[in-house]
Design an enzyme around this catalytic site. Structure first.
Site, short mmCIF file in Angstrom:
data_model
loop_
_atom_site.label_atom_id
_atom_site.label_comp_id
_atom_site.label_asym_id
_atom_site.label_seq_id
_atom_site.Cartn_x
_atom_site.Cartn_y
_atom_site.Cartn_z
N LYS A 26 0.82 -1.21 0.00
CA LYS A 26 0.00 0.00 0.00
C LYS A 26 0.86 1.26 0.00
CE LYS A 26 -2.67 -0.63 3.63
NZ LYS A 26 -2.22 -1.93 4.14
N ARG A 101 -10.65 1.79 9.56
CA ARG A 101 -10.31 0.40 9.79
C ARG A 101 -11.54 -0.45 10.10
NH1 ARG A 101 -4.94 -0.65 10.18
NH2 ARG A 101 -3.64 1.04 10.98
N ARG A 140 11.40 -11.96 5.20
CA ARG A 140 12.29 -10.79 5.35
C ARG A 140 13.37 -11.06 6.38
NH1 ARG A 140 8.41 -5.60 5.09
NH2 ARG A 140 7.92 -6.22 7.22
N ARG A 174 12.84 -10.06 12.23
CA ARG A 174 12.27 -9.22 13.29
C ARG A 174 11.05 -9.91 13.88
NH1 ARG A 174 11.31 -3.57 10.42
NH2 ARG A 174 9.74 -4.94 9.56
N ARG A 185 -2.00 -10.67 12.83
CA ARG A 185 -2.37 -9.40 12.19
C ARG A 185 -3.38 -9.63 11.07
NH1 ARG A 185 2.90 -6.57 10.20
NH2 ARG A 185 1.53 -4.89 9.54
#
Ligand SMILES: [Zn+2]
Length: 235
Positions: A26, A101, A140, A174, A185
């Site tokens: 996004k 949201r 990642r 991370r 999430r």
């Protein structure tokens, strides 16, 4: 570009919302649209930081909640967004990112826009399947010495596994990028955003984009759609 007035000959405003799961790109798309259409990219996080730094009334309120480790309430956020949307650079439109949201926030936004005699042009949804989001984010790896050295185990691997190409430091995942965290999430995203998507779809405002495609392809598709929307608004 004429001043906003009653049916002035200014550019037709583009009042847009950008939706999509984490990892959908996004931010990248928002930056490109900002350049294409000269409309500000308004993210809730940026507004909060700016208002707190300015020491505005709303910023002060928000800061008290943040200092207490609490979520900033909707009415404070919507107040900030209403102020931001009323600023000069948002006269010809805006791209909201991270807000609304949920359905209550959507209703509040709708009221705020009506109060400004404006309405939404479209809601842009970048769709990416959960498994793809997990693959993108969980892959990642970040350098322990310099967090701007970022790799991906599949898409951008270092020459030697677990070692930064630039400085030889160790690469780590991370906490935010751990699979459990991402899935949590995504659960929250689906629970909150799906009703919102239904709401905007029902209102005829929703436009869907295939976020599995490359960022360039997604951008080309969104840009063409938004350009068409602006033409339709002119008619
Ligand atoms: Zn490094």
């Amino acid at each position: 570009m004429g001043k906003a007035g009653y049916g002035g000959q200014g550019v037709i405003p583009l009042n847009l919302i950008l939706l999509g799961p984490p990892g959908a790109g996004k931010g990248t798309q928002a930056e490109r649209l900002r350049e294409d259409f000269a409309i500000p990219h308004i993210s809730t996080g940026d507004i909060l930081r700016a208002q707190v730094a300015d020491g505005s009334d709303l910023g002060g309120k928000a800061k008290r909640f943040m200092d207490a480790g609490e979520l900033v309430p909707d009415e404070v956020i919507i107040g900030m967004i209403t102020v931001r949307i009323g600023e000069g650079d948002a006269r010809d439109g805006f791209l909201l990112d991270g807000f609304p949201r949920n359905e209550q926030q959507a209703e509040a936004l709708n009221e705020a826009l009506s109060g400004l005699d404006r309405r939404l042009t479209a809601v842009l949804l970048i769709e990416v399947p959960d498994e793809e989001v997990v693959r993108r984010l969980a892959g990642r790896r970040v350098c322990v010495k310099n967090p701007s050295h970022i790799y991906h185990v599949d898409f951008d691997p270092p020459k030697h596994e677990g070692v930064c190409d630039q400085d030889g430091a160790r690469l780590v995942q991370r906490d935010d990028d751990r699979e459990e965290t991402i899935r949590r999430r995504l659960e929250i995203y689906h629970a909150q955003t799906e009703p919102l998507i239904g709401h905007y779809d029902h209102a005829g405002l929703l436009r869907r984009f295939d976020g599995r495609r490359s960022p360039d392809e997604v951008h080309a598709h969104i840009r063409a759609t938004v350009a068409t929307l602006r033409l339709e608004e002119e008619l």
